[in-house]
Design an enzyme around this catalytic site. Sequence first.
Site, short mmCIF file in Angstrom:
data_model
loop_
_atom_site.label_atom_id
_atom_site.label_comp_id
_atom_site.label_asym_id
_atom_site.label_seq_id
_atom_site.Cartn_x
_atom_site.Cartn_y
_atom_site.Cartn_z
N ARG A 1 -11.28 -4.27 -0.48
CA ARG A 1 -10.35 -5.40 -0.36
C ARG A 1 -10.87 -6.65 -1.05
O ARG A 1 -10.13 -7.48 -1.54
CB ARG A 1 -10.16 -5.79 1.11
CG ARG A 1 -9.24 -4.90 1.88
CD ARG A 1 -8.86 -5.58 3.20
NE ARG A 1 -8.51 -4.62 4.21
CZ ARG A 1 -7.33 -4.04 4.32
NH1 ARG A 1 -6.37 -4.31 3.45
NH2 ARG A 1 -7.08 -3.18 5.27
N PHE B 1 -3.03 5.24 -6.78
CA PHE B 1 -3.48 4.45 -5.64
C PHE B 1 -4.35 3.29 -6.13
O PHE B 1 -5.36 3.50 -6.79
CB PHE B 1 -4.25 5.33 -4.66
CG PHE B 1 -4.34 4.73 -3.30
CD1 PHE B 1 -3.27 4.80 -2.42
CD2 PHE B 1 -5.49 4.06 -2.90
CE1 PHE B 1 -3.34 4.22 -1.15
CE2 PHE B 1 -5.57 3.48 -1.64
CZ PHE B 1 -4.49 3.56 -0.77
N GLU C 1 4.07 -9.45 0.77
CA GLU C 1 3.46 -8.13 0.97
C GLU C 1 2.58 -7.80 -0.24
O GLU C 1 2.81 -8.30 -1.35
CB GLU C 1 4.60 -7.11 1.15
CG GLU C 1 4.21 -5.65 1.21
CD GLU C 1 3.35 -5.24 2.41
OE1 GLU C 1 2.30 -5.88 2.61
OE2 GLU C 1 3.70 -4.28 3.09
N ASP D 1 5.94 0.46 -1.97
CA ASP D 1 5.77 1.83 -2.42
C ASP D 1 7.07 2.59 -2.12
O ASP D 1 8.01 2.53 -2.90
CB ASP D 1 4.55 2.40 -1.67
CG ASP D 1 4.14 3.78 -2.12
OD1 ASP D 1 4.56 4.19 -3.22
OD2 ASP D 1 3.40 4.45 -1.39
P1 5GP Z 1 5.75 1.61 1.84
O1 5GP Z 1 6.27 1.51 3.24
O2 5GP Z 1 6.50 0.77 0.83
O3 5GP Z 1 5.65 3.06 1.40
O4 5GP Z 1 4.25 1.19 1.89
C1 5GP Z 1 3.76 -0.04 1.78
C2 5GP Z 1 2.32 -0.03 2.28
O5 5GP Z 1 1.63 1.15 1.88
C3 5GP Z 1 1.57 -1.16 1.68
O6 5GP Z 1 1.62 -2.31 2.47
C4 5GP Z 1 0.15 -0.61 1.63
O7 5GP Z 1 -0.48 -0.83 2.87
C5 5GP Z 1 0.33 0.87 1.46
N1 5GP Z 1 0.17 1.27 0.06
C6 5GP Z 1 1.10 1.84 -0.74
N2 5GP Z 1 0.61 2.09 -1.95
C7 5GP Z 1 -0.68 1.67 -1.94
C8 5GP Z 1 -1.73 1.65 -2.92
O8 5GP Z 1 -1.60 2.08 -4.08
N3 5GP Z 1 -2.92 1.11 -2.53
C9 5GP Z 1 -3.13 0.63 -1.27
N4 5GP Z 1 -4.34 0.14 -1.01
N5 5GP Z 1 -2.17 0.63 -0.33
C10 5GP Z 1 -0.95 1.14 -0.66
#
Ligand code: 5GP
Length: 181
Positions: A164, A151, A98, A102
């Site tokens: 990306r 972010f 992954e 987050d």
């Molecule tokens: P989680 O379910 O752990 O909250 O989120 C994971 C997903 O959130 C990651 O696969 C990504 O798509 C998105 N995400 C979380 N933080 C960031 C960030 O700082 N930048 C980007 N581009 N995507 C993030």
Amino acid sequence: MDKMDKEILFSRDAIGRRVQEMAGQISDDYQGRELIVIGVLKGAFIFMADLIRALAIPCKVDFVRIASYGAGSESSGKVVLTKDIETSIKGRDILLVEDIVDTGLTLTYLVNWLKERNPNSLRVCAFLDKRKRRKVSFEADYVGFTIEDGFVVGYGLDFNEQARFLPEVYILKQEDVEVKE
Ligand code: 5GP
């Protein structure tokens, strides 16, 4: 894109070195075995491409795609699988790759979903980890870099599908993230 106000967090070189180290660790841990590496689209594709080319063990690859519904950059926990794997993973050694952990909700969902298919083993490799933002307890087995809140974009990670392609990782200035939300 040009208006995106951002600061570099990890250079190409720093990323390259860390990916080599992670691949070395994974190769040691799985010596003599064949991995099935499953990437989470789209964010993980660049990291996964670099990681598997640095492995010293053979692997097969597959991908899942998920949609996570939530406002702006905030994940809601409602994770829906939009592309399944095409490989049987029963009895196999699986490495789920992954881009970033987050809240932990996405990977918790994916790990539970993959475990139902009875792999021999399942570990998670995340390029980035925002440990302090967890909503559910989740530990990745391999982590590239632990970062603070904010972010990030680049090296596969996007902001509204932009950035990306950047070979470095950048942190967006807060004002830009708020525009999205
Ligand atoms: P989680 O379910 O752990 O909250 O989120 C994971 C997903 O959130 C990651 O696969 C990504 O798509 C998105 N995400 C979380 N933080 C960031 C960030 O700082 N930048 C980007 N581009 N995507 C993030």
